[in-house]
Scaffold this motif. Structure first.
Motif, mmCIF file in Angstrom:
data_model
loop_
_atom_site.group_PDB
_atom_site.id
_atom_site.type_symbol
_atom_site.label_atom_id
_atom_site.label_comp_id
_atom_site.label_asym_id
_atom_site.label_seq_id
_atom_site.Cartn_x
_atom_site.Cartn_y
_atom_site.Cartn_z
ATOM 1 N N ARG A 147 -29.047 29.402 38.030
ATOM 2 C CA ARG A 147 -29.965 30.032 37.079
ATOM 3 C C ARG A 147 -29.296 31.210 36.378
ATOM 4 N N LEU A 148 -28.086 30.946 35.889
ATOM 5 C CA LEU A 148 -27.260 31.941 35.217
ATOM 6 C C LEU A 148 -26.756 31.379 33.899
ATOM 7 N N ALA A 149 -26.632 32.254 32.892
ATOM 8 C CA ALA A 149 -26.074 31.848 31.607
ATOM 9 C C ALA A 149 -25.147 32.930 31.082
ATOM 10 N N ASN A 186 -37.796 31.306 32.073
ATOM 11 C CA ASN A 186 -37.884 32.764 32.077
ATOM 12 C C ASN A 186 -37.058 33.408 33.175
ATOM 13 N N ASP A 187 -36.775 32.655 34.223
ATOM 14 C CA ASP A 187 -36.080 33.217 35.376
ATOM 15 C C ASP A 187 -34.567 33.295 35.194
ATOM 16 N N ILE A 188 -34.058 32.759 34.087
ATOM 17 C CA ILE A 188 -32.604 32.718 33.905
ATOM 18 C C ILE A 188 -32.058 34.116 33.676
ATOM 19 N N PRO A 192 -24.574 39.005 28.805
ATOM 20 C CA PRO A 192 -24.254 39.070 27.380
ATOM 21 C C PRO A 192 -22.809 39.499 27.150
ATOM 22 N N GLY A 193 -22.377 39.397 25.899
ATOM 23 C CA GLY A 193 -21.020 39.804 25.568
ATOM 24 C C GLY A 193 -20.788 41.288 25.620
ATOM 25 N N HIS A 194 -21.862 42.060 25.561
ATOM 26 C CA HIS A 194 -21.775 43.521 25.616
ATOM 27 C C HIS A 194 -23.056 44.031 26.267
ATOM 28 N N GLY A 195 -22.950 45.107 27.028
ATOM 29 C CA GLY A 195 -24.141 45.712 27.605
ATOM 30 C C GLY A 195 -24.556 45.076 28.920
ATOM 31 N N SER A 196 -25.782 45.394 29.334
ATOM 32 C CA SER A 196 -26.256 45.015 30.664
ATOM 33 C C SER A 196 -26.914 43.643 30.673
ATOM 34 N N ASN A 197 -26.941 43.035 31.853
ATOM 35 C CA ASN A 197 -27.586 41.737 32.035
ATOM 36 C C ASN A 197 -29.099 41.857 31.851
ATOM 37 N N SER A 198 -29.721 40.730 31.623
ATOM 38 C CA SER A 198 -31.175 40.682 31.519
ATOM 39 C C SER A 198 -31.618 39.278 31.903
ATOM 40 N N GLU A 203 -36.626 39.234 27.880
ATOM 41 C CA GLU A 203 -36.420 39.292 26.425
ATOM 42 C C GLU A 203 -37.593 38.674 25.674
ATOM 43 N N ARG A 204 -38.193 37.638 26.220
ATOM 44 C CA ARG A 204 -39.364 37.038 25.571
ATOM 45 C C ARG A 204 -40.527 38.023 25.525
ATOM 46 N N LYS A 205 -40.543 38.945 26.447
ATOM 47 C CA LYS A 205 -41.651 39.901 26.517
ATOM 48 C C LYS A 205 -41.351 41.195 25.776
ATOM 49 N N HIS A 206 -40.076 41.629 25.774
ATOM 50 C CA HIS A 206 -39.767 42.981 25.306
ATOM 51 C C HIS A 206 -38.817 43.071 24.115
#
Length: 216
Positions: A147-149, A186-188, A192-198, A203-206
């Protein structure tokens, strides 16, 4: 988790290069070695793992600038991105001059990727998802089991990728995010290429650029 990973930010762009490895076999890959190749090689050695491939999400300098040096040091193939990013890889000398980096030579990867391709890292499988918009040949690497991308510069914690570069397209990028990535769940957790994981759910919510409904 079958996959382990370590994020190593590189260059003045603080680009997130990821070292991914199969915990069982110790076979590993480098995702987006954007520069500081020796720093990455030293980290790989300290982890006691075996890099067998380099994976590229897209052709921008800060994601590929160290790829050739790592390839030559480890004698491993460069895989990705999708072929529509060939013009970015051929423009690496111009990108280097523009951003004041040490000269990066143009190159072709050993293998182009297509949507739906699968890449094995030891016993772990990564699905290749073509996600144009930031660049036309951008791809994402997705592990359903873990469950990682790894999403490159498509999506960030609270933001999205730029689309003002040549052949970028805002509506295409939004479609890549909403119609391809968010459908994975949603659990994935994404790197990202820069910055912190999420997570896609967060992201769908915020995320003001791609949220389904914004929290007040």
């Amino acid at each position: 988790m079958a996959l382990k990973f370590k994020i190593v930010p590189v260059t003045a762009f603080q680009q997130n290069c990821s070292i991914i490895w199969c915990e069982k076999t110790k076979e590993a890959a480098l995702v987006d070695p954007g520069g500081e190749a020796q720093k990455l090689l030293t980290k790989v050695e300290s982890l006691g793992i075996n890099i067998t491939k380099i994976l590229l999400t897209h052709g921008h300098l800060d994601h590929v600038g160290g790829a050739v040096e790592v390839k030559e040091a480890l004698s491993v193939p460069i895989i990705g991105p999708e072929k529509q990013d060939i013009f970015w890889l051929q423009a690496l000398p111009a990108q280097s001059d523009m951003f004041g980096f040490a000269g990066a030579e143009a190159f072709d990867p050993d293998q182009w990727l297509e949507d739906g391709d699968e890449i094995m890292i030891g016993e772990s499988r990564l699905l290749v998802i073509h996600t144009p918009g930031h660049t036309p040949g951008h791809v994402v690497f997705f592990s359903d089991e873990d469950r990682l991308a790894w999403v490159g510069d498509v999506l960030f914690n609270g933001s999205i990728g730029r689309t003002d570069f040549p052949r970028g397209n805002h509506s295409t990028l939004i479609s890549s995010i909403k119609d391809k990535l968010f459908l994975l769940g949603n659990d994935i957790t994404f790197v990202p290429g820069h910055g912190s994981n999420s997570t896609f759910g967060h992201e769908r919510k915020h995320n003001p650029h791609v949220a389904d409904t914004l929290s007040i």
